[in-house]
Write a protein that holds these residues in place. Sequence first.
Motif, mmCIF file in Angstrom:
data_model
loop_
_atom_site.group_PDB
_atom_site.id
_atom_site.type_symbol
_atom_site.label_atom_id
_atom_site.label_comp_id
_atom_site.label_asym_id
_atom_site.label_seq_id
_atom_site.Cartn_x
_atom_site.Cartn_y
_atom_site.Cartn_z
ATOM 1 N N GLU A 191 0.831 -1.213 0.000
ATOM 2 C CA GLU A 191 0.000 0.000 0.000
ATOM 3 C C GLU A 191 0.861 1.257 0.000
ATOM 4 O O GLU A 191 0.543 2.233 -0.672
ATOM 5 C CB GLU A 191 -0.949 -0.004 1.206
ATOM 6 N N LEU A 243 2.195 1.638 -3.481
ATOM 7 C CA LEU A 243 1.122 2.114 -4.366
ATOM 8 C C LEU A 243 0.900 3.612 -4.193
ATOM 9 O O LEU A 243 0.689 4.341 -5.171
ATOM 10 C CB LEU A 243 -0.173 1.345 -4.103
ATOM 11 N N ALA A 244 0.953 4.077 -2.954
ATOM 12 C CA ALA A 244 0.802 5.511 -2.706
ATOM 13 C C ALA A 244 1.965 6.290 -3.322
ATOM 14 O O ALA A 244 1.770 7.364 -3.903
ATOM 15 C CB ALA A 244 0.709 5.778 -1.208
ATOM 16 N N GLU A 260 1.466 6.515 -7.041
ATOM 17 C CA GLU A 260 0.456 7.531 -7.368
ATOM 18 C C GLU A 260 1.052 8.934 -7.240
ATOM 19 O O GLU A 260 0.799 9.807 -8.065
ATOM 20 C CB GLU A 260 -0.769 7.387 -6.457
ATOM 21 N N GLU A 261 1.878 9.133 -6.215
ATOM 22 C CA GLU A 261 2.552 10.424 -6.065
ATOM 23 C C GLU A 261 3.504 10.660 -7.233
ATOM 24 O O GLU A 261 3.580 11.765 -7.783
ATOM 25 C CB GLU A 261 3.323 10.471 -4.741
ATOM 26 N N ARG A 300 3.231 9.464 -10.243
ATOM 27 C CA ARG A 300 2.388 9.756 -11.413
ATOM 28 C C ARG A 300 1.970 11.222 -11.413
ATOM 29 O O ARG A 300 2.058 11.914 -12.422
ATOM 30 C CB ARG A 300 1.167 8.852 -11.413
ATOM 31 N N ARG A 301 1.533 11.703 -10.262
ATOM 32 C CA ARG A 301 1.099 13.096 -10.145
ATOM 33 C C ARG A 301 2.259 14.046 -10.463
ATOM 34 O O ARG A 301 2.099 15.033 -11.186
ATOM 35 C CB ARG A 301 0.559 13.353 -8.736
ATOM 36 N N ARG A 331 -1.518 -5.054 -8.924
ATOM 37 C CA ARG A 331 -1.768 -3.600 -8.832
ATOM 38 C C ARG A 331 -0.460 -2.821 -8.934
ATOM 39 O O ARG A 331 -0.396 -1.773 -9.566
ATOM 40 C CB ARG A 331 -2.497 -3.264 -7.532
ATOM 41 N N GLY A 348 0.634 -0.083 -11.839
ATOM 42 C CA GLY A 348 1.118 1.263 -11.512
ATOM 43 C C GLY A 348 2.506 1.519 -12.073
ATOM 44 O O GLY A 348 2.794 2.604 -12.586
ATOM 45 N N ARG A 404 2.255 2.009 -15.872
ATOM 46 C CA ARG A 404 1.679 3.323 -16.189
ATOM 47 C C ARG A 404 2.736 4.415 -16.030
ATOM 48 O O ARG A 404 2.903 5.260 -16.906
ATOM 49 C CB ARG A 404 0.487 3.594 -15.268
ATOM 50 N N ASN A 405 3.480 4.372 -14.943
ATOM 51 C CA ASN A 405 4.512 5.382 -14.713
ATOM 52 C C ASN A 405 5.675 5.231 -15.692
ATOM 53 O O ASN A 405 6.274 6.223 -16.109
ATOM 54 C CB ASN A 405 5.008 5.330 -13.275
#
Length: 107
Positions: free
Chosen positions: A4, A7-8, A11-12, A14-15, A49, A53, A56-57
């Motif tokens: 987790e 994953l966070a 996501e960071e 990616r942003r 997952r 991720g 995608r990145n």
Amino acid sequence: MRAEALLALLEEERRLLLAADWDALEGLWPRKAAALGGLAGATPAEGARLAEGLARNQALLAAAAEGVREALRRRAALREAQQLVTYDATGVRSPREACPPRLERRA
């Protein structure tokens, strides 16, 4: 729980990639490496997952790298366009710097 956290971080990342915040991305790598170290007990669902991720990145990073390469190509083309190639009376090539463009104002 480590999955987790990673994953966070993904996501960071990616942003930050979408925002082109390269300085913040540089500071993310040590945290990402530390989170990767604790993935031994990840479930297959978490692994899937994470793989999604990461893929995608990776695509975003590849697009950013291609953008940088394209900018470098365009800069080189502009620099080359500013070179004026002439030949002397004996036919020897003599490259010269072209005059910089002038701003002309018309009323």
